[in-house]
Design a protein around this motif. Structure first.
Motif, PDB file in Angstrom:
ATOM      1  N   ARG A 265       1.091  -1.178  -0.045  1.00  0.00           N
ATOM      2  CA  ARG A 265       0.046   0.027  -0.083  1.00  0.00           C
ATOM      3  C   ARG A 265       0.866   1.216  -0.116  1.00  0.00           C
ATOM      4  O   ARG A 265       0.549   2.347  -0.553  1.00  0.00           O
ATOM      5  CB  ARG A 265      -0.838   0.161   1.238  1.00  0.00           C
ATOM      6  CG  ARG A 265      -1.947  -1.003   1.282  1.00  0.00           C
ATOM      7  CD  ARG A 265      -2.914  -1.155   2.350  1.00  0.00           C
ATOM      8  NE  ARG A 265      -3.755   0.228   2.387  1.00  0.00           N
ATOM      9  CZ  ARG A 265      -4.650   0.465   1.742  1.00  0.00           C
ATOM     10  NH1 ARG A 265      -5.104  -0.406   0.986  1.00  0.00           N
ATOM     11  NH2 ARG A 265      -5.424   1.547   1.988  1.00  0.00           N
ATOM     12  N   HIS A 266       2.045   1.210   0.639  1.00  0.00           N
ATOM     13  CA  HIS A 266       2.909   2.269   0.513  1.00  0.00           C
ATOM     14  C   HIS A 266       3.512   2.477  -0.887  1.00  0.00           C
ATOM     15  O   HIS A 266       3.723   3.669  -1.368  1.00  0.00           O
ATOM     16  CB  HIS A 266       3.936   2.003   1.601  1.00  0.00           C
ATOM     17  CG  HIS A 266       3.486   2.633   3.158  1.00  0.00           C
ATOM     18  ND1 HIS A 266       2.705   1.884   3.894  1.00  0.00           N
ATOM     19  CD2 HIS A 266       3.690   3.682   3.729  1.00  0.00           C
ATOM     20  CE1 HIS A 266       2.603   2.479   4.993  1.00  0.00           C
ATOM     21  NE2 HIS A 266       3.193   3.492   4.923  1.00  0.00           N
ATOM     22  N   LEU A 267       3.944   1.389  -1.367  1.00  0.00           N
ATOM     23  CA  LEU A 267       4.557   1.356  -2.615  1.00  0.00           C
ATOM     24  C   LEU A 267       3.749   1.880  -3.709  1.00  0.00           C
ATOM     25  O   LEU A 267       3.977   2.812  -4.645  1.00  0.00           O
ATOM     26  CB  LEU A 267       4.833  -0.135  -3.120  1.00  0.00           C
ATOM     27  CG  LEU A 267       6.201  -0.560  -2.254  1.00  0.00           C
ATOM     28  CD1 LEU A 267       6.476  -2.130  -2.424  1.00  0.00           C
ATOM     29  CD2 LEU A 267       7.379   0.293  -2.000  1.00  0.00           C
ATOM     30  N   ILE A 268       2.375   1.664  -3.760  1.00  0.00           N
ATOM     31  CA  ILE A 268       1.571   2.291  -4.815  1.00  0.00           C
ATOM     32  C   ILE A 268       0.866   3.562  -4.524  1.00  0.00           C
ATOM     33  O   ILE A 268       0.241   3.909  -5.230  1.00  0.00           O
ATOM     34  CB  ILE A 268       0.231   1.011  -4.991  1.00  0.00           C
ATOM     35  CG1 ILE A 268      -0.207   1.314  -6.166  1.00  0.00           C
ATOM     36  CG2 ILE A 268      -0.606   0.930  -3.934  1.00  0.00           C
ATOM     37  CD1 ILE A 268       0.562   0.779  -7.455  1.00  0.00           C
ATOM     38  N   GLY A 269       1.285   4.075  -3.350  1.00  0.00           N
ATOM     39  CA  GLY A 269       0.862   5.370  -2.939  1.00  0.00           C
ATOM     40  C   GLY A 269      -0.445   5.578  -1.965  1.00  0.00           C
ATOM     41  O   GLY A 269      -1.082   6.536  -1.999  1.00  0.00           O
ATOM     42  N   LEU A 270      -1.048   4.539  -1.566  1.00  0.00           N
ATOM     43  CA  LEU A 270      -2.463   4.467  -1.028  1.00  0.00           C
ATOM     44  C   LEU A 270      -1.897   4.980   0.544  1.00  0.00           C
ATOM     45  O   LEU A 270      -3.039   5.415   1.359  1.00  0.00           O
ATOM     46  CB  LEU A 270      -3.149   3.090  -1.021  1.00  0.00           C
ATOM     47  CG  LEU A 270      -3.669   2.908  -2.187  1.00  0.00           C
ATOM     48  CD1 LEU A 270      -4.368   1.430  -2.021  1.00  0.00           C
ATOM     49  CD2 LEU A 270      -4.896   3.568  -2.444  1.00  0.00           C
ATOM     50  N   GLU A 271      -0.743   4.648   0.951  1.00  0.00           N
ATOM     51  CA  GLU A 271      -0.224   5.375   2.298  1.00  0.00           C
ATOM     52  C   GLU A 271       0.873   5.961   1.895  1.00  0.00           C
ATOM     53  O   GLU A 271       1.730   5.928   1.327  1.00  0.00           O
ATOM     54  CB  GLU A 271      -0.022   4.022   3.320  1.00  0.00           C
ATOM     55  CG  GLU A 271      -1.255   3.190   3.436  1.00  0.00           C
ATOM     56  CD  GLU A 271      -2.214   3.443   4.334  1.00  0.00           C
ATOM     57  OE1 GLU A 271      -1.933   4.370   5.504  1.00  0.00           O
ATOM     58  OE2 GLU A 271      -3.197   2.559   4.481  1.00  0.00           O
ATOM     59  N   ALA A 272       1.130   7.220   2.828  1.00  0.00           N
ATOM     60  CA  ALA A 272       2.371   7.816   2.943  1.00  0.00           C
ATOM     61  C   ALA A 272       3.228   7.499   4.063  1.00  0.00           C
ATOM     62  O   ALA A 272       2.891   7.479   4.978  1.00  0.00           O
ATOM     63  CB  ALA A 272       2.165   9.053   3.073  1.00  0.00           C
ATOM     64  N   PRO A 273       4.371   7.270   3.661  1.00  0.00           N
ATOM     65  CA  PRO A 273       5.572   6.508   4.896  1.00  0.00           C
ATOM     66  C   PRO A 273       5.894   7.688   5.562  1.00  0.00           C
ATOM     67  O   PRO A 273       5.858   8.789   5.177  1.00  0.00           O
ATOM     68  CB  PRO A 273       6.675   6.083   3.795  1.00  0.00           C
ATOM     69  CG  PRO A 273       6.525   6.602   2.715  1.00  0.00           C
ATOM     70  CD  PRO A 273       5.043   6.982   2.566  1.00  0.00           C
ATOM     71  N   ASP A 274       6.261   7.450   6.727  1.00  0.00           N
ATOM     72  CA  ASP A 274       7.044   8.481   7.662  1.00  0.00           C
ATOM     73  C   ASP A 274       8.162   8.738   7.355  1.00  0.00           C
ATOM     74  O   ASP A 274       8.654  10.163   7.246  1.00  0.00           O
ATOM     75  CB  ASP A 274       6.800   8.084   9.179  1.00  0.00           C
ATOM     76  CG  ASP A 274       5.625   7.645   9.787  1.00  0.00           C
ATOM     77  OD1 ASP A 274       4.591   8.319   9.245  1.00  0.00           O
ATOM     78  OD2 ASP A 274       5.553   6.854  10.712  1.00  0.00           O
ATOM     79  N   ALA A 275       8.971   7.806   6.859  1.00  0.00           N
ATOM     80  CA  ALA A 275      10.355   8.046   6.379  1.00  0.00           C
ATOM     81  C   ALA A 275      10.845   7.147   5.265  1.00  0.00           C
ATOM     82  O   ALA A 275      10.122   6.232   5.357  1.00  0.00           O
ATOM     83  CB  ALA A 275      11.303   8.129   7.504  1.00  0.00           C
ATOM     84  N   GLY A 276      11.812   7.392   4.546  1.00  0.00           N
ATOM     85  CA  GLY A 276      12.225   6.595   3.438  1.00  0.00           C
ATOM     86  C   GLY A 276      12.263   6.952   2.027  1.00  0.00           C
ATOM     87  O   GLY A 276      11.667   8.219   1.915  1.00  0.00           O
ATOM     88  N   ASP A 277      12.784   6.337   1.383  1.00  0.00           N
ATOM     89  CA  ASP A 277      12.923   6.794  -0.074  1.00  0.00           C
ATOM     90  C   ASP A 277      12.662   5.577  -0.957  1.00  0.00           C
ATOM     91  O   ASP A 277      12.901   4.374  -0.582  1.00  0.00           O
ATOM     92  CB  ASP A 277      14.453   6.981  -0.124  1.00  0.00           C
ATOM     93  CG  ASP A 277      14.679   8.217  -1.124  1.00  0.00           C
ATOM     94  OD1 ASP A 277      13.792   8.844  -1.383  1.00  0.00           O
ATOM     95  OD2 ASP A 277      15.836   8.607  -1.180  1.00  0.00           O
ATOM     96  N   ILE A 278      11.949   5.844  -2.007  1.00  0.00           N
ATOM     97  CA  ILE A 278      11.881   4.750  -3.034  1.00  0.00           C
ATOM     98  C   ILE A 278      12.482   5.311  -4.263  1.00  0.00           C
ATOM     99  O   ILE A 278      12.238   6.357  -5.049  1.00  0.00           O
ATOM    100  CB  ILE A 278      10.474   4.666  -3.317  1.00  0.00           C
ATOM    101  CG1 ILE A 278       9.910   4.276  -2.020  1.00  0.00           C
ATOM    102  CG2 ILE A 278      10.072   3.583  -4.643  1.00  0.00           C
ATOM    103  CD1 ILE A 278       8.151   3.977  -2.179  1.00  0.00           C
ATOM    104  N   LEU A 279      13.516   4.484  -5.168  1.00  0.00           N
ATOM    105  CA  LEU A 279      14.129   4.778  -6.102  1.00  0.00           C
ATOM    106  C   LEU A 279      13.461   3.854  -7.379  1.00  0.00           C
ATOM    107  O   LEU A 279      13.393   2.531  -6.979  1.00  0.00           O
ATOM    108  CB  LEU A 279      15.340   4.921  -6.112  1.00  0.00           C
ATOM    109  CG  LEU A 279      16.195   5.919  -5.270  1.00  0.00           C
ATOM    110  CD1 LEU A 279      16.261   5.486  -3.888  1.00  0.00           C
ATOM    111  CD2 LEU A 279      17.825   5.924  -5.819  1.00  0.00           C
ATOM    112  N   VAL A 280      13.200   4.186  -8.386  1.00  0.00           N
ATOM    113  CA  VAL A 280      12.912   3.475  -9.834  1.00  0.00           C
ATOM    114  C   VAL A 280      13.995   3.730 -10.749  1.00  0.00           C
ATOM    115  O   VAL A 280      14.226   5.002 -11.138  1.00  0.00           O
ATOM    116  CB  VAL A 280      11.531   3.857 -10.331  1.00  0.00           C
ATOM    117  CG1 VAL A 280      11.415   2.990 -11.463  1.00  0.00           C
ATOM    118  CG2 VAL A 280      10.454   3.810  -9.140  1.00  0.00           C
ATOM    119  N   ASP A 281      14.797   2.925 -11.020  1.00  0.00           N
ATOM    120  CA  ASP A 281      15.680   2.825 -11.855  1.00  0.00           C
ATOM    121  C   ASP A 281      16.816   3.917 -11.722  1.00  0.00           C
ATOM    122  O   ASP A 281      17.336   4.824 -12.320  1.00  0.00           O
ATOM    123  CB  ASP A 281      15.298   3.096 -13.455  1.00  0.00           C
ATOM    124  CG  ASP A 281      14.618   1.967 -13.923  1.00  0.00           C
ATOM    125  OD1 ASP A 281      14.795   0.948 -13.443  1.00  0.00           O
ATOM    126  OD2 ASP A 281      13.589   2.263 -14.699  1.00  0.00           O
ATOM    127  N   GLY A 282      16.862   4.222 -10.350  1.00  0.00           N
ATOM    128  CA  GLY A 282      18.042   5.010  -9.918  1.00  0.00           C
ATOM    129  C   GLY A 282      17.478   6.540  -9.541  1.00  0.00           C
ATOM    130  O   GLY A 282      17.926   7.527  -9.115  1.00  0.00           O
TER     131      GLY A 282
END
Lengths: 257, 295
Positions: free
Chosen positions: A63-80
Motif C-alpha cells: 500500500r505504501h509502494l502504490i501510494g495508498l499510504e504515505a510513509p513517515d520516512a524512507g526513499d523509493i528509487l525507480v531505475d535510480g
C-alpha cells in the motif's frame, strides 16, 4: 500517468521491468511500528515473493509502494531516480477483484487507459482467456474469472512493475493453480518486475525467484529460489525449500507466543 | 510458452453457464397445449389488473342496483361521462397540463437542490459539519405546515405551489444522494485512484454510477411527495389544476368530477412510478436483480 499511458500503447510485449530500490521505509500507526526502516532492492524483471505471518506488514508495504499510504520516512528509487511512490510505473492486483459492477468486463479492463483503450483491453482480455466474456457484467463471472479480469486490468497498462497483494488468497485450490500458471506465463512473456505478497509458501516457491521473509516491519530473510521452471510441487527440492521457509516463519512465530 | 495456447484450457475450467435445455411444453403442439401456453404468457400481464377491474365492476353493479347513493358516490359510468364532457370542453387537458407543469418544475428545482447539497455534504467533511444538522432540522418540519406562510409570501400564484413541492422533494433526494455516495465501496475508489483516474473521471466512472441506485430510490420517493404536495397546494390555494377542479366540484356538489380528480391522481402517480421503474431498468441493468430486463 503519461508514462504508463504511453507504455500501454506499445504493441511489444517486451516492456522491460523496473529496478526498484526501497531504502529505510518506515511507518508507525499510533505508536505501533509497522514498517521499520525497511530496505529492499528488486532487480529488473525479477519475481520476488514476500512471505510472513499476518500482521507482519506485508500488505502495508504494498500500500505504501502504490501510494495508498504515505510513509513517515524512507526513499523509493525507480531505475535510480527518486520517486514518492510507484504509482507511475506499477499496477497492483488486490485480493478482491475490485471490478466496477456497473462497467462491462471490457470497460473494467480499460479503466484508466487513454486513446484506443478498447483494442488494448480486448487484447489483454484475450491474453487471460476471457475474450468471450468482454460484454458481460462482472457479477456473472466466477471468482477465478473476476481475478483474471483484474489481472488483465493491471496488465493493460503494461506496467513495469506488478504488485500482487494476495490475489489468489480467496480462490479455491484448483483455480489458484490455474491462476499461478497464468501469472507465471504472462510474467515470462512480458518480463515485468513482480512483487507478490502471499501467506502461501508453496505459491511463493512456485512463482518467485526470490523469497523474502518479513518480520517486525523489516526483512528478516532473503533467499534465492534455485529451482528450474516450471516448478512442480511434488519435487523433492521444492518440498525441502518449502519446509525450510515454513520453518523460518514458525520459528519467528514461536518467538512471539 | 505462449498464453494464447493456455487460455482455452483455463476457460474450460471456469465453466461457462450452459444454455437452458428446451422445455418439454415447447414441443406440445396440440390445441390444448397452445391455449395453455398463451394463458401462461398473458397471466403475468393481466394478473395485476384483476383486482382494479373487479372493483370497478362491483362498483358499477352496486350503483345500478341502487345500493350506492349517486349523491355520495357516482357510478364509474358517470365518472367516465364527466371525463368525456370535460375533455370535450378542453378543461381537463388545461388543468392536467397546469398540474403537471407545476409538479415537474418543482421536482426539477427541488431535485437539483437536493442533488447538489447531497454531493456537497457527501464529499466535504467541512460542508457536512456546516450544513447537515441544519438540513436535518429543516427536514423535520412537515413541508405542508408552511402552506399558510407560503400563501402570505407568494399569494396563490404558481410560485407558492412550486415552492411547496421544492421543499417536499429536495429532502428525499438529498438524503439518498448523501447516503449513496457515502456507501460507495472505498476499495473501488482506492482501485480507481491507483489506476490513474483523475478527479473528474473518478466522479463520472465510480462515484456517480455507484450512488445512482440510491439516488433513484430518492427520486421515486420524491415522486410520491410531489403529487401529494400538489393535491394539497392546489386544493387550498389555486385557480387552476386538478386540485382546483376537485375543490371547485365540491362547491358545486359535482361528485363525478371529484371522483374523476382522485382517479386522475392515482393514474398520474402510477405513471410516475412506471417512469421511475423504466429509469432503474435502463440505468441499473448491471445489477443482478435487473439482469436481462434492459435487453
Amino acid at each position: 500517468m503519461s508514462d504508463l499511458a504511453q507504455g500501454s500503447g506499445e504493441t511489444s510485449t517486451a516492456a522491460s521491468g523496473a529496478a526498484v530500490d526501497i531504502r529505510g521505509l518506515s511507518k508507525t500507526y499510533g505508536g505501533r511500528t509497522v514498517l521499520d526502516a525497511l530496505d529492499l532492492a528488486l532487480q529488473p524483471g525479477e519475481f520476488a515473493a514476500i512471505v510472513g505471518r499476518s500482521g507482519c506488514g506485508k500488505s502495508t508495504l504494498l500500500r505504501h509502494l502504490i501510494g495508498l499510504e504515505a510513509p513517515d520516512a524512507g526513499d523509493i528509487l525507480v531505475d535510480g531516480a527518486h520517486q514518492g511512490n510507484l504509482v507511475h510505473v506499477a499496477r497492483i492486483m488486490f485480493q478482491e477483484s475490485r471490478l466496477l459492477p456497473w462497467k462491462s468486463v471490457l470497460a473494467n479492463v480499460g479503466i484508466g487507459l487513454s486513446g484506443d483503450w478498447k483494442a488494448i483491453a480486448a487484447k489483454t482480455l484475450d491474453a487471460v482467456g476471457l475474450a468471450d466474456r468482454a460484454e458481460d457484467w462482472p457479477h456473472v463471472l466466477s471468482g477465478g474469472q473476476k481475478q483474471r479480469a483484474a489481472l488483465a486490468r493491471a496488465l493493460a497498462h503494461a506496467p513495469r512493475l506488478l504488485l500482487l497483494d494476495e490475489p489468489m488468497g480467496a480462490l479455491d485450490a484448483l483455480t489458484r493453480l490455474e491462476m499461478q500458471r497464468l501469472i507465471e506465463n504472462l510474467w515470462l512473456e512480458r518480463k515485468f518486475t513482480a512483487l507478490l505478497v502471499t501467506h502461501d509458501v508453496g505459491e511463493a516457491i512456485t512463482l518467485a525467484d526470490r523469497i523474502i521473509l518479513l518480520e517486525g516491519g523489516c526483512v528478516a530473510r532473503d533467499v534465492q529460489v534455485p529451482l528450474a521452471r516450471p516448478r512442480r510441487r511434488g519435487a523433492r527440492d521444492f518440498a525441502a525449500l518449502e519446509a525450510e521457509v515454513l520453518g523460518w516463519i514458525m520459528s519467528v512465530y514461536a518467538g512471539y507466543i | 510458452m505462449t498464453t494464447s495456447a493456455d487460455a482455452p484450457s483455463l476457460q474450460d475450467g471456469s465453466g461457462n453457464p450452459a444454455s437452458h435445455p428446451p422445455r418439454c411444453e415447447a414441443g406440445d403442439r396440440t390445441p390444448r397445449g397452445r391455449i395453455l401456453r398463451l394463458l401462461q404468457g398473458l397471466l403475468p400481464q393481466t394478473l395485476p389488473w384483476c383486482f382494479p377491474f373487479l372493483l370497478l365492476i362491483s362498483w358499477q353493479i352496486g350503483s345500478m342496483a341502487g345500493w350506492i347513493n349517486p349523491r355520495i358516490l357516482p357510478s364509474p359510468l358517470e365518472v367516465f361521462v364527466a371525463a368525456f364532457r370535460l375533455t370535450a370542453d378542453g378543461e381537463l387537458q388545461d388543468h392536467l397540463a397546469v398540474s403537471c407543469m407545476r409538479a415537474f418544475t418543482g421536482l426539477a428545482i427541488g431535485g437539483g437542490i437536493g442533488l447538489l447539497l447531497g454531493f456537497a455534504t457527501a464529499t466535504s467533511r467541512l460542508l457536512e459539519n456546516l450544513l447537515d444538522s441544519s438540513l436535518q432540522m429543516f427536514r423535520a418540519i412537515p413541508h405542508l405546515a408552511l402552506t399558510p406562510l407560503v400563501i402570505i409570501w407568494f399569494g396563490i400564484g404558481e410560485e407558492a405551489k412550486v415552492f411547496l413541492i421544492v421543499c417536499g422533494v429536495a429532502f428525499p433526494i438529498y438524503l439518498n444522494t448523501f447516503h449513496g455516495i457515502r456507501a460507495i465501496d472505498p476499495q473501488l475508489v482506492e482501485m480507481a485512484t491507483v489506476y490513474g483516474l483523475g478527479r473528474r473521471a473518478l466522479w463520472r466512472q465510480v462515484i456517480l454510477p455507484g450512488a445512482l441506485p440510491s439516488i433513484l430510490v430518492g427520486v421515486r420517493f420524491s415522486l410520491g411527495v410531489m403529487w401529494m404536495t400538489l393535491i394539497v397546494a392546489e386544493a387550498i390555494a389555486a385557480s387552476s389544476g386538478i386540485g382546483y377542479m376537485a375543490s371547485n366540484a365540491r362547491e358545486l356538489m359535482q361528485t363525478d368530477v371529484m371522483v374523476l380528480s382522485i382517479l386522475l391522481y392515482a393514474l398520474l402517480g402510477k405513471l410516475a412510478d412506471v417512469f421511475a421503474r423504466r429509469m432503474e431498468h435502463g440505468w441499473l441493468s448491471w445489477r443482478s436483480e435487473y439482469a436481462g430486463a434492459a435487453t
